[in-house]
Scaffold this motif. Structure first.
Motif, PDB file in Angstrom:
ATOM      1  N   THR A 103       3.850  -2.205  -2.173  1.00  0.00           N
ATOM      2  CA  THR A 103       4.210  -0.933  -1.563  1.00  0.00           C
ATOM      3  C   THR A 103       5.114  -0.138  -2.489  1.00  0.00           C
ATOM      4  OG1 THR A 103       6.143  -1.911  -0.468  1.00  0.00           O
ATOM      5  CG2 THR A 103       4.078  -1.886   0.767  1.00  0.00           C
ATOM      6  N   ASP A 104       5.078   1.174  -2.310  1.00  0.00           N
ATOM      7  CA  ASP A 104       5.971   2.048  -3.062  1.00  0.00           C
ATOM      8  C   ASP A 104       7.399   1.800  -2.569  1.00  0.00           C
ATOM      9  OD1 ASP A 104       7.552   4.778  -3.137  1.00  0.00           O
ATOM     10  OD2 ASP A 104       6.021   4.900  -4.705  1.00  0.00           O
ATOM     11  N   PRO A 105       8.351   1.540  -3.471  1.00  0.00           N
ATOM     12  CA  PRO A 105       9.707   1.189  -3.040  1.00  0.00           C
ATOM     13  C   PRO A 105      10.441   2.322  -2.329  1.00  0.00           C
ATOM     14  CG  PRO A 105       9.634   1.510  -5.416  1.00  0.00           C
ATOM     15  CD  PRO A 105       8.212   1.504  -4.937  1.00  0.00           C
ATOM     16  N   SER A 107       8.715   5.263  -0.598  1.00  0.00           N
ATOM     17  CA  SER A 107       8.025   5.726   0.611  1.00  0.00           C
ATOM     18  C   SER A 107       7.526   4.597   1.503  1.00  0.00           C
ATOM     19  CB  SER A 107       6.833   6.609   0.226  1.00  0.00           C
ATOM     20  OG  SER A 107       5.854   5.840  -0.456  1.00  0.00           O
ATOM     21  N   ILE A 111       0.256   0.649  -1.948  1.00  0.00           N
ATOM     22  CA  ILE A 111      -0.437   1.158  -3.127  1.00  0.00           C
ATOM     23  C   ILE A 111      -1.379   0.121  -3.733  1.00  0.00           C
ATOM     24  CG2 ILE A 111       1.366   2.824  -3.696  1.00  0.00           C
ATOM     25  CD1 ILE A 111       2.430   0.882  -5.760  1.00  0.00           C
ATOM     26  N   ASP A 112      -1.428  -1.078  -3.176  1.00  0.00           N
ATOM     27  CA  ASP A 112      -2.334  -2.095  -3.705  1.00  0.00           C
ATOM     28  C   ASP A 112      -2.697  -3.083  -2.613  1.00  0.00           C
ATOM     29  OD1 ASP A 112      -3.718  -4.050  -5.051  1.00  0.00           O
ATOM     30  OD2 ASP A 112      -2.290  -4.260  -6.688  1.00  0.00           O
ATOM     31  N   LEU A 124      -2.750   5.749   1.139  1.00  0.00           N
ATOM     32  CA  LEU A 124      -3.134   5.502  -0.251  1.00  0.00           C
ATOM     33  C   LEU A 124      -4.093   6.579  -0.741  1.00  0.00           C
ATOM     34  CD1 LEU A 124      -3.202   3.887  -2.831  1.00  0.00           C
ATOM     35  CD2 LEU A 124      -4.880   2.338  -1.785  1.00  0.00           C
ATOM     36  N   LEU A 127      -2.136   9.671  -1.421  1.00  0.00           N
ATOM     37  CA  LEU A 127      -1.312   9.506  -2.619  1.00  0.00           C
ATOM     38  C   LEU A 127      -2.140   9.731  -3.887  1.00  0.00           C
ATOM     39  CD1 LEU A 127       1.621   8.694  -3.423  1.00  0.00           C
ATOM     40  CD2 LEU A 127       0.774   6.350  -3.649  1.00  0.00           C
ATOM     41  N   ARG A 131      -1.887  12.898  -6.563  1.00  0.00           N
ATOM     42  CA  ARG A 131      -1.684  12.648  -7.991  1.00  0.00           C
ATOM     43  C   ARG A 131      -2.691  13.398  -8.847  1.00  0.00           C
ATOM     44  NH1 ARG A 131      -3.569   6.909  -9.632  1.00  0.00           N
ATOM     45  NH2 ARG A 131      -5.562   8.042  -9.587  1.00  0.00           N
ATOM     46  N   TYR A 164      -3.675   1.850  -6.322  1.00  0.00           N
ATOM     47  CA  TYR A 164      -3.291   3.142  -6.893  1.00  0.00           C
ATOM     48  C   TYR A 164      -3.744   3.283  -8.335  1.00  0.00           C
ATOM     49  CZ  TYR A 164      -0.014   6.882  -8.315  1.00  0.00           C
ATOM     50  OH  TYR A 164       0.554   8.039  -8.805  1.00  0.00           O
ATOM     51  N   ASP A 165      -3.706   2.196  -9.110  1.00  0.00           N
ATOM     52  CA  ASP A 165      -4.064   2.261 -10.529  1.00  0.00           C
ATOM     53  C   ASP A 165      -5.523   1.895 -10.793  1.00  0.00           C
ATOM     54  OD1 ASP A 165      -3.902  -0.411  -9.947  1.00  0.00           O
ATOM     55  OD2 ASP A 165      -2.643  -0.951 -11.648  1.00  0.00           O
TER      56      ASP A 165
END
Length: 215
Positions: A103-105, A107, A111-112, A124, A127, A131, A164-165
């Motif tokens: 998780t995003d630290p 929000s 994210i994965d 996600l 997000l 981006r 996310y990536d």
């Protein structure tokens, strides 16, 4: 009429409720006029079929599982906080199945999902769209909000994941051409390297080429 209740461990109560809810939803046909609560009552009175199963979800930090943070509780989905000690007991159960979620630290947005889930959460997807702003394909300005959520590495492949990536917004055309000789990688989140069947490469960073307005 009578009221039947039970005082149970939270994880057991949540699992029982989910089974009853699953059965009730299977009874909700287009011609059924009863409410979901009425159908859940029927499911409970009929008993639980042996072929119905469900799962509960317990979210807990790795530091809590390693006994490094007893003040950080776990969260049982559908119920609420659970003590760190009880979370570790469930984690040690032979029937427990654990998977990683990043998780995003700031929000808290997931994210994965790794390989545990194909479809992204709305957070996600939003997000990734925020981006990139537009389709990640070469020379395409289709808005991200109207694109498909594309796994850069196909989910069916061993390294494919919902993350996310490893994702980008892609219009149907640029999503489909990957099935016809085109390949794409994502060296860093939001930067896409496309290679055509003839070997020509296209370096695409959607948000750099079409930046958002300055307001």
């Amino acid at each position: 009429m009578a009221l039947l209740g039970a005082f149970l461990p939270a994880e057991s109560a949540e699992a029982i409720y989910r089974i009853i809810d699953t059965i009730a939803r299977s009874l909700k046909t287009k011609d059924e006029t009863r409410t979901m609560d009425a159908l859940r009552a029927d499911a409970l009175s009929l008993g639980v079929p042996s072929n119905v199963c469900t799962k509960i979800e317990l979210r807990v930090d790795a530091t809590t599982l390693m006994s490094l943070d007893d003040d950080n509780p776990a969260v049982l989905s559908g119920y609420g906080p659970m003590t760190a000690q009880r979370a570790r007991e469930l984690a040690g159960d032979d029937t427990s199945e654990w998977y990683r979620i990043l998780t995003d630290p700031v929000s808290g947005v997931v994210i994965d999902h790794g390989r545990t889930r194909y479809r992204p959460t709305k957070a996600l997807r939003d997000l990734v769209n925020a981006r990139d702003q537009r389709c990640c394909g070469p020379a395409c300005n289709r808005p991200a909000a109207t694109c498909e959520f594309d796994h850069t590495i196909p989910f069916r492949e061993s390294e494919g994941k919902t993350a996310y990536d490893c994702a980008g917004p892609a219009c149907k055309f640029h999503n489909d051409i990957k099935e016809h000789g085109w390949t794409v990688t994502q060296p860093t989140p939001g930067r896409f390297l496309w290679t055509s069947p003839t070997g020509r490469t296209y370096d695409v960073t959607p948000n750099d080429e079409y930046p958002p307005p300055p307001f």
